[in-house]
Design an enzyme around this catalytic site. Structure first.
Site, short mmCIF file in Angstrom:
data_model
loop_
_atom_site.label_atom_id
_atom_site.label_comp_id
_atom_site.label_asym_id
_atom_site.label_seq_id
_atom_site.Cartn_x
_atom_site.Cartn_y
_atom_site.Cartn_z
N CYS A 119 46.17 24.12 100.95
CA CYS A 119 47.12 23.52 101.75
C CYS A 119 48.33 24.18 101.84
O CYS A 119 48.69 25.54 101.24
CB CYS A 119 47.16 22.27 101.17
SG CYS A 119 45.59 21.32 100.82
N ARG A 130 46.11 20.37 105.55
CA ARG A 130 45.09 20.46 104.50
C ARG A 130 43.85 21.59 104.79
O ARG A 130 43.45 21.26 106.17
CB ARG A 130 44.23 19.07 104.08
CG ARG A 130 43.39 19.12 103.19
CD ARG A 130 42.69 17.62 103.23
NE ARG A 130 41.65 17.66 102.17
CZ ARG A 130 40.68 16.66 102.10
NH1 ARG A 130 40.65 15.69 102.86
NH2 ARG A 130 40.02 16.65 101.00
N LEU A 131 43.55 22.26 104.05
CA LEU A 131 42.22 23.09 104.06
C LEU A 131 41.47 22.34 103.05
O LEU A 131 41.32 22.63 101.96
CB LEU A 131 42.27 24.48 104.00
CG LEU A 131 41.33 25.29 103.91
CD1 LEU A 131 40.55 25.42 105.28
CD2 LEU A 131 41.42 26.85 103.27
N GLY A 154 46.59 24.02 95.95
CA GLY A 154 45.85 24.68 95.21
C GLY A 154 44.54 23.98 94.85
O GLY A 154 44.00 23.18 95.60
N GLU A 155 44.16 24.04 93.69
CA GLU A 155 43.10 23.93 93.06
C GLU A 155 43.16 23.80 91.60
O GLU A 155 43.64 24.49 90.76
CB GLU A 155 41.70 24.97 93.17
CG GLU A 155 41.38 24.98 94.83
CD GLU A 155 40.92 23.70 95.51
OE1 GLU A 155 40.32 22.97 94.66
OE2 GLU A 155 40.82 23.77 96.77
N ILE A 191 35.01 45.71 103.28
CA ILE A 191 35.31 46.40 104.42
C ILE A 191 35.47 48.01 104.08
O ILE A 191 35.66 48.17 102.88
CB ILE A 191 36.73 46.12 105.07
CG1 ILE A 191 37.65 46.16 104.26
CG2 ILE A 191 36.37 44.65 105.66
CD1 ILE A 191 39.16 46.22 105.05
N SER A 193 37.92 36.61 93.84
CA SER A 193 38.36 37.78 93.96
C SER A 193 38.52 38.61 92.59
O SER A 193 38.59 37.56 91.55
CB SER A 193 39.72 37.92 94.38
OG SER A 193 40.60 38.92 94.43
N GLY A 194 38.61 39.76 92.11
CA GLY A 194 38.69 40.30 91.22
C GLY A 194 40.36 40.83 90.83
O GLY A 194 40.55 41.46 89.63
#
Length: 628
Positions: free
Chosen positions: A2, A50-51, A76-77, A290, A362-363
């Protein structure tokens, strides 16, 4: 994922500007296109975009408790929210949603400001206490999520992105000399500075509190990474523990109610994440990568190899190596001058991922934690010389060599020893800064105008590194460099790049390597497990041997590279000439324009490779043109 914004009127009699708050919130629409709302009271205005990721039907923000005393906005999460929810329920709290936002809200009701210490995840949030007329801000331990703030008159403002604060009437947009020096040294502006002297970033692992009764912001650190304690285990035990710890981090990051996938570059870090996710899921992992239409920059064949091994739903896209149409947009995405050219590729891979999923793994972080960068290997080799040769002798021998040895851009890497000689005359930290600087000190001396040098007053980005050197509590030289990188490069470059590129595409990116418990474990892993016989990330690669083929694990690191030197001698030649010698650049008063003209001439004739300096200048000019 968000975006949050807010304003706090510290003086009575000034109502919240609802239109301004709405405009600030709208400027971050891309961070949360699903929903948006505001909370406005006598002194406080809070906005949220908000997402939707968890509890799609509920979980709207700003979120209030039943009494209306507490109001929360959160970006965040929180990965341990199910366990915290159970604990809070046992203490008598009743929940109305299934989302992590309410866990933070009720956690603060139960534990007060200490709630932040219990959170495992990535976050930036603000909690308003109407009874105490008190605002509390917090940012996650590693700085995965951003938070900017400023004070204008009697009003305190904050936002997830600087573009929201740029809208404020009366904002002093005078550029900070320190920030400019950092930018041309590092390629980014490090926490807590921003390009504007009037705006700051809340550093990672810090809180900020202010109230009507105590209107001066007070910051505090709630977590500090320690390298003091080192584990003593066998190689096999280190490898087993790494897999256990990383599996635990990844498992906690998989909670979502929307499609989830993973980046897959074909490198060690993203491939390891995909391999471990595949072992936990009964559904094919969605992966994306990609590549470039120039073979030297393309890793898609390696990504395809991992995708086939784990039967992922893989999507790959080839972009042109001359994909420079994004350059003007980067200044808008990043708000501040930002010189990491891999942001172009990062934006494209986020764009591709968002067409398939809403959340992507992601790494990022593995190189900093486990010694993966080539520069660590080189600096440790230099440190062996420092340990054997007294400082007076090194300065006597290597300092003159560093001045006299030619800068052989065209030569094989083994013959390009100028930077090494210069670094050996310095101590570890100064040598490290010298080695990683985009523009070396002599280049910045030639580039900056006399007036700007006076404004700097002798400031050098080495002061930033010295600050973190003083904080460091370990004994190993590599660990010191890792700590400095975690405080500067990781948050200022890598995490900024990913946050802005992903949020520009309304994509949430999760970074399990940066789960703070895994980070704490890595800090206890000795250098011998991170760098051995010239092999970086030794323990990770050995631990992943059952999961990944050797040509994935042990081939040279590539990363996202952009052919800047070719661009500035070809398709972008005219543009870079025009923009770097523009009236805007001249009127800034920051530069010796003769130096810029010389660098352009030498680069375009093939005499020297000034592509890094020219790119850094081009991105700064793009910032100036949008700020004008």
């Amino acid at each position: 994922m968000c975006g949050i914004v807010g304003m706090f009127r510290l003086a009575a009699g000034q109502p919240v500007d609802q239109q301004l708050l709405a405009a600030m919130n709208q400027a971050q629409f891309h961070r949360g296109p699903d929903e948006g709302d505001q909370f406005i009271d006598e002194r406080i205005g809070l906005g949220h975009r908000r997402l939707s990721i968890i509890d799609l039907a509920a979980g709207q923000q700003p979120m209030k408790d039943e009494s209306g005393r507490f109001v929360l906005i959160f970006n965040g999460e929180i990965y341990n929210f199910p366990a915290l929810r159970e604990e809070l329920q046992a203490l008598g709290h009743h929940f109305h949603t299934r989302c992590d936002t309410e866990v933070i809200l009720r956690g603060h009701m139960q534990w007060g400001d200490a709630c932040v210490e219990r959170l495992q995840g990535m976050f930036a949030y603000a909690l308003w206490d109407a009874q105490e007329q008190r605002l509390f801000l917090a940012r996650d331990r590693l700085g995965i999520k951003p938070l900017f703030y400023t004070t204008i008159g009697d009003t305190f403002y904050f936002a997830s992105e600087l573009k929201s604060l740029k809208l404020l009437p009366g904002l002093d947009k005078t550029m900070s000399p320190k920030a400019i020096e950092q930018y041309f040294t590092l390629g980014y502006i490090a926490e807590p500075d921003t390009i504007f002297h009037s705006v700051a970033k809340l550093p990672p692992a810090e809180t900020l509190v202010l109230s009507v009764a105590a209107p001066t912001p007070v910051q505090a650190t709630y977590w500090r990474l320690s390298f003091k304690q080192q584990l003593t285990l066998t190689d096999e035990q280190f490898q087993q523990q790494l897999v256990q710890e990383l599996n635990s981090a990844i498992a906690s990051h998989l909670v979502t109610e929307v499609p989830l996938g993973s980046f897959l570059s074909g490198g060690v870090d993203s491939s390891a994440v995909v391999a471990l996710i595949a072992g936990m899921s009964d559904q094919p992992v969605k992966t994306c990568s990609i590549g470039f239409d120039v073979a030297a920059y393309d890793e898609t064949a390696y990504a395809q190899q991992v995708a086939e091994r784990y039967h992922t739903q893989h999507d790959s896209r080839i972009v042109k190596a001359d994909d420079y149409e994004l350059i003007p947009k980067l200044a808008h995405f990043y708000d501040e001058p930002y010189a990491d050219s891999s942001a172009l590729a990062t934006y494209r891979v986020c764009e591709l991922a968002r067409s398939k999923v809403t959340v992507c793994m992601s790494g990022d972080g593995a190189d900093e934690l486990l010694g993966g960068y080539r520069r660590y290997k080189l600096l440790m080799a230099e440190q062996q010389v420092r340990d054997r040769v007294p400082a007076w002798l090194r300065q006597t021998v290597f300092k003159p060599l560093g001045k006299l040895y030619p800068k052989l851009d065209w030569a094989p890497r083994v013959l390009r020893a100028k930077t090494t000689f210069q670094s050996l005359a310095m101590d570890l930290v100064e040598g490290y800064l010298h080695g990683i600087s985009l523009l070396k000190q002599h280049q910045r001396d030639a580039l900056f105008s006399d007036d700007f040098k006076q404004q700097l007053g002798g400031y050098n980005s080495l002061e930033l590194f010295r600050r973190y050197e003083a904080e460091f509590d370990g004994d190993e030289p590599l660990a010191l460099l890792q700590y400095i990188d975690l405080k500067t490069y990781l948050v200022g470059d890598i995490l900024t790049k990913v946050d802005r590129a992903s949020m520009a595409n309304s994509l949430e990116v999760r970074v399990p390597f940066l789960d703070h418990k895994f980070v704490e474990w890595c800090a206890k892993v000795p250098t011998s497990q991170k760098l051995r016989a010239g092999e970086g990330k030794y323990v990770l690669k050995k631990a992943m041997e059952p999961y990944l083929p050797n040509d994935i694990l042990y081939r040279p690191k590539m990363g996202f590279r952009v052919p800047l030197a070719e661009w500035f001698r070809g398709a972008l030649k005219q543009q870079v000439n025009t923009r770097l010698q523009s009236e805007l650049m001249q009127q800034s008063g920051l530069f010796n324009m003769q130096t810029i003209a010389l660098w352009l001439k030498e680069h375009q004739s093939g005499q020297s490779d000034h592509s890094t300096a020219l790119w850094t200048l081009l991105m700064f000019e793009n910032f100036l043109s949008q700020a004008a």
